[in-house]
Scaffold this active site. Structure first.
Site, PDB file in Angstrom:
ATOM      1  CG  ASN A   1      -1.680   1.242   1.443  1.00 50.84           C
ATOM      2  OD1 ASN A   1      -1.789   2.059   0.521  1.00 50.84           O
ATOM      3  ND2 ASN A   1      -2.241   1.420   2.634  1.00 50.84           N
ATOM      4  CD1 TRP A   2       3.871   1.328  -2.859  1.00 42.98           C
ATOM      5  CD2 TRP A   2       3.320   2.154  -4.861  1.00 42.98           C
ATOM      6  NE1 TRP A   2       4.565   0.618  -3.812  1.00 42.98           N
ATOM      7  CE2 TRP A   2       4.245   1.103  -5.047  1.00 42.98           C
ATOM      8  CE3 TRP A   2       2.826   2.817  -5.992  1.00 42.98           C
ATOM      9  CZ2 TRP A   2       4.695   0.710  -6.312  1.00 42.98           C
ATOM     10  CZ3 TRP A   2       3.260   2.428  -7.246  1.00 42.98           C
ATOM     11  CH2 TRP A   2       4.193   1.381  -7.401  1.00 42.98           C
ATOM     12  CE  LYS A   3       0.067   3.053   4.753  1.00 41.17           C
ATOM     13  NZ  LYS A   3       0.200   3.099   6.205  1.00 41.17           N
TER      14      LYS A   3
ATOM     15  CG  HIS B   1      -5.578   1.881   5.031  1.00 38.01           C
ATOM     16  ND1 HIS B   1      -5.117   2.826   5.912  1.00 38.01           N
ATOM     17  CD2 HIS B   1      -4.618   0.933   4.947  1.00 38.01           C
ATOM     18  CE1 HIS B   1      -3.912   2.466   6.332  1.00 38.01           C
ATOM     19  NE2 HIS B   1      -3.593   1.323   5.770  1.00 38.01           N
TER      20      HIS B   1
ATOM     21  CD  GLU C   1      -2.592   5.348   6.771  1.00 41.99           C
ATOM     22  OE1 GLU C   1      -2.558   5.475   5.535  1.00 41.99           O
ATOM     23  OE2 GLU C   1      -1.708   4.736   7.418  1.00 41.99           O
TER      24      GLU C   1
ATOM     25  CD  GLU D   1      -3.558  -2.793   7.245  1.00 41.96           C
ATOM     26  OE1 GLU D   1      -2.401  -2.980   6.851  1.00 41.96           O
ATOM     27  OE2 GLU D   1      -4.203  -1.774   6.965  1.00 41.96           O
TER      28      GLU D   1
ATOM     29  N   GLY E   1       2.308   1.847  10.724  1.00 44.26           N
ATOM     30  CA  GLY E   1       3.228   2.969  10.585  1.00 44.26           C
ATOM     31  C   GLY E   1       3.927   3.355  11.873  1.00 44.26           C
TER      32      GLY E   1
ATOM     33  CB  SER F   1       5.108  -2.221  11.772  1.00 45.91           C
ATOM     34  OG  SER F   1       4.661  -0.897  12.025  1.00 45.91           O
TER      35      SER F   1
ATOM     36  N   GLY G   1       2.844  -1.260   4.226  1.00 45.10           N
ATOM     37  CA  GLY G   1       2.944   0.161   3.909  1.00 45.10           C
ATOM     38  C   GLY G   1       4.395   0.552   3.695  1.00 45.10           C
TER      39      GLY G   1
HETATM   40  P1  PGA Z   1       2.838  -0.056   7.614  1.00 41.28           P
HETATM   41  O1  PGA Z   1       1.389   0.178   6.935  1.00 41.28           O
HETATM   42  O2  PGA Z   1       3.356  -1.336   7.023  1.00 41.28           O
HETATM   43  O3  PGA Z   1       3.634   1.130   7.234  1.00 41.28           O
HETATM   44  O4  PGA Z   1       2.589  -0.187   9.078  1.00 41.28           O
HETATM   45  C1  PGA Z   1       0.517  -0.891   6.777  1.00 41.28           C
HETATM   46  C2  PGA Z   1      -0.753  -0.383   6.154  1.00 41.28           C
HETATM   47  O5  PGA Z   1      -1.147   0.752   6.437  1.00 41.28           O
HETATM   48  O6  PGA Z   1      -1.404  -1.101   5.373  1.00 41.28           O
END
Ligand code: PGA
Length: 255
Positions: free
Chosen positions: A13-15, A99, A101, A171, A177, A217, A238
């Site tokens: 997931n590049w965000k 997600h 976020e 998640e 993150g 993470s 991410g």
């Molecule tokens: P992260 O993000 O690996 O940076 O914790 C995971 C995600 O948001 O899908």
């Protein structure tokens, strides 16, 4: 992982990262590194404007490019949103929905997540549906209840047939993150609860066939241990999906 029963899926997931040029460069770099590693599906979900460039670079490889969200209406006055038909029109068949976020910063609820999931499935897309508890819920000891409730609300009205196109990404929000990873046991326990809830809704056969990823993470150092758990069928990654070497190591852990 239980490859006999279901597909392992490693998704990035590049965000809000990677311009079209950066996406092209990244795919060109990682393409040869993951070539032939076919024991898992490899997906990168890209920002809308970088999807076309990433797809062009990924042509002929084992890399699939997806989107990071989709709206539930087909068209109309929804400024800033993108419909399933628009994504399909440029060849996108995989999309992230729900997600954390999106839920935390953009007001998404289980209701909108459910609507978006239904719209994507109706368009014939594969959905990676993200869910998981926040820190206060884990500390209060209600992780299992929260996961079961989210699964029921997010999948409301979705048929057993459509579940073939649903991947669940568990998640825990406190792990995203933050560099804090769930222990393999915590990930396994939650993924098992999610699978049991899917069994309650759709029966064992559907539950056993559903891919459930862990996200939060996940990186080159912890992937092998997380993926060794029987109910953890892949990862949604991410930060480590922005670094070719790290992501490739996660793909290797899934082989
Ligand atoms: P992260 O993000 O690996 O940076 O914790 C995971 C995600 O948001 O899908």
């Amino acid at each position: 992982m239980n490859p006999a029963k279901r597909r392992t899926v490693i998704a990035g997931n590049w965000k809000m990262n990677f311009t079209p040029a950066e996406a092209t460069a990244f795919i060109n770099e990682i393409k040869p590194m993951v070539a032939g590693k076919d024991n898992c599906d490899i997906i990168f979900c890209a920002p809308f404007v970088s999807i076309a460039a990433a797809m062009e670079a990924a042509k002929g490889s084992n890399i699939v490019i997806g989107a990071e969200n989709v709206h539930y209406e087909a068209k109309g006055a929804y400024t800033g949103e993108i419909s399933a038909d628009m994504l399909k029109a440029i060849g996108v068949n995989t999309v992230l929905v729900g997600h954390s976020e999106r839920r935390q910063y953009f007001g998404e609820t289980d209701e909108t997540v459910n609507l978006r999931t239904k719209a994507a499935l109706a368009a014939g897309m594969r959905v990676i549906l993200c869910m998981g508890e926040v820190k206060e819920q884990r500390l209060a000891g209600i992780t299992n209840e929260v996961c079961a409730m989210q699964i029921k609300l997010d999948l409301a009205g979705i048929s057993a047939e459509d579940m073939k196109n649903v991947i669940i990404a568990y998640e825990p929000v406190w792990a995203i993150g933050t560099g804090l990873t769930a222990t393999p046991e915590q990930a396994e326990d939650a993924c098992a609860v999610i699978r049991a809830t899917i069994a309650e809704l759709y029966g064992n056969e559907v539950a056993e066939a559903t891919t459930i990823q862990y996200g939060g993470s996940m990186n080159d150092a912890n992937a092998a241990e997380l993926l060794s758990k029987p109910n953890v069928d892949g990862g949604l990654i991410g930060g480590a999906s922005l670094v070719a070497k790290k992501f490739t190591a996660i793909v290797d852990a899934a082989q």
